[in-house]
Design a protein around this motif. Structure first.
Motif, mmCIF file in Angstrom:
data_model
loop_
_atom_site.group_PDB
_atom_site.id
_atom_site.type_symbol
_atom_site.label_atom_id
_atom_site.label_comp_id
_atom_site.label_asym_id
_atom_site.label_seq_id
_atom_site.Cartn_x
_atom_site.Cartn_y
_atom_site.Cartn_z
ATOM 1 N N SER A 34 0.851 -1.152 -0.065
ATOM 2 C CA SER A 34 -0.074 -0.063 0.072
ATOM 3 C C SER A 34 0.880 1.315 0.065
ATOM 4 C CB SER A 34 -0.968 0.024 1.251
ATOM 5 O OG SER A 34 -0.014 -0.019 2.345
ATOM 6 N N MET A 35 2.188 1.089 0.226
ATOM 7 C CA MET A 35 3.121 2.422 0.319
ATOM 8 C C MET A 35 3.626 2.669 -0.959
ATOM 9 S SD MET A 35 5.261 1.018 3.498
ATOM 10 C CE MET A 35 6.374 2.207 3.563
ATOM 11 N N SER A 37 3.104 3.501 -5.107
ATOM 12 C CA SER A 37 2.374 3.972 -6.199
ATOM 13 C C SER A 37 2.877 3.231 -7.312
ATOM 14 C CB SER A 37 2.744 5.235 -6.508
ATOM 15 O OG SER A 37 2.241 6.310 -5.393
ATOM 16 N N ARG A 56 -2.422 5.266 -6.641
ATOM 17 C CA ARG A 56 -1.758 5.684 -5.568
ATOM 18 C C ARG A 56 -2.712 5.034 -4.357
ATOM 19 N NH1 ARG A 56 -0.644 11.397 -6.988
ATOM 20 N NH2 ARG A 56 1.651 11.635 -7.142
ATOM 21 N N PHE A 57 -2.185 4.856 -3.260
ATOM 22 C CA PHE A 57 -2.960 4.553 -1.967
ATOM 23 C C PHE A 57 -2.576 5.381 -0.816
ATOM 24 C CE2 PHE A 57 -5.753 1.954 0.260
ATOM 25 C CZ PHE A 57 -5.382 1.753 1.592
ATOM 26 N N SER A 58 -3.529 5.951 -0.211
ATOM 27 C CA SER A 58 -3.280 6.703 1.093
ATOM 28 C C SER A 58 -4.047 6.141 2.248
ATOM 29 C CB SER A 58 -3.648 7.996 0.901
ATOM 30 O OG SER A 58 -3.899 8.614 2.297
ATOM 31 N N ALA A 59 -3.449 5.899 3.463
ATOM 32 C CA ALA A 59 -4.410 5.385 4.556
ATOM 33 C C ALA A 59 -5.438 6.176 4.770
ATOM 34 C CB ALA A 59 -3.319 5.124 5.548
ATOM 35 N N PHE A 60 -5.128 7.688 4.419
ATOM 36 C CA PHE A 60 -6.338 8.473 4.847
ATOM 37 C C PHE A 60 -7.350 8.635 3.926
ATOM 38 C CE2 PHE A 60 -4.005 9.769 8.643
ATOM 39 C CZ PHE A 60 -2.445 9.863 8.237
ATOM 40 N N THR A 61 -7.004 8.586 2.530
ATOM 41 C CA THR A 61 -8.015 8.991 1.484
ATOM 42 C C THR A 61 -8.290 7.849 0.791
ATOM 43 O OG1 THR A 61 -6.359 9.706 0.020
ATOM 44 C CG2 THR A 61 -7.416 11.411 1.507
ATOM 45 N N SER A 64 -6.531 6.026 -5.407
ATOM 46 C CA SER A 64 -6.777 7.251 -6.282
ATOM 47 C C SER A 64 -6.128 6.905 -7.250
ATOM 48 C CB SER A 64 -6.273 8.642 -5.661
ATOM 49 O OG SER A 64 -4.716 8.503 -5.399
ATOM 50 N N GLN A 107 7.662 4.652 -4.329
ATOM 51 C CA GLN A 107 7.089 5.284 -3.040
ATOM 52 C C GLN A 107 7.175 6.821 -3.502
ATOM 53 O OE1 GLN A 107 7.630 3.792 1.035
ATOM 54 N NE2 GLN A 107 9.047 2.294 -0.150
ATOM 55 N N GLY A 108 6.204 7.506 -3.274
ATOM 56 C CA GLY A 108 6.178 8.920 -3.134
ATOM 57 C C GLY A 108 6.346 9.532 -4.799
#
Length: 131
Positions: A34-35, A37, A56-61, A64, A107-108
């Protein structure tokens, strides 16, 4: 180290749908996936490898997705984090979609269409769309 393996490419007719898979292993598998992209690129002989889509994946959102203009509305990228896999669902395929499709991970990622942003690449899978 991260290993990426694409699959699902084949010969199809114009207008068909096809789903490509990109399976990650190594340092990008399991909870760490999940970290990352994961981008999809494609390349035809004699041309540069071009950006297609990004997941992309964000733990908050959550997840995407972003797309290159010519595929937006026809291609859809999704991810299954527990399976460490990203999918590229392609609809209404055109002969100009014919290419070798690659997935890449980092990542990032900031400039998603910049190949240099990605640290790991798969070997590619051939998609051929006949007219």
């Amino acid at each position: 180290q991260v290993q990426l393996v694409e699959s699902g490419g084949r010969l199809v007719q114009a207008g068909d749908s096809l789903r490509l898979s990109c399976a990650a292993s190594g340092a990008a598998s399991g909870r760490r996936f999940s970290m990352y992209s994961v981008g999809w690129f494609r390349q035809v002989p004699g041309k540069e490898r071009e950006f297609v889509a990004l997941s992309r994946f964000s733990a908050f959102t959550g997840a995407s997705a972003y797309y290159e203009g010519s595929v937006e509305g026809r291609f859809f990228v999704s991810r299954d984090n527990p399976k460490s896999t990203v999918y590229l669902q392609m609809h209404s395929l055109k002969p100009e979609d014919t290419a070798v499709y690659y997935c890449a991970a980092a990542q990032g990622v900031i400039n998603m269409d910049d190949r240099n942003e990605y640290d790991y690449w798969g070997q590619g899978t051939q998609v051929t769309v006949s007219s």
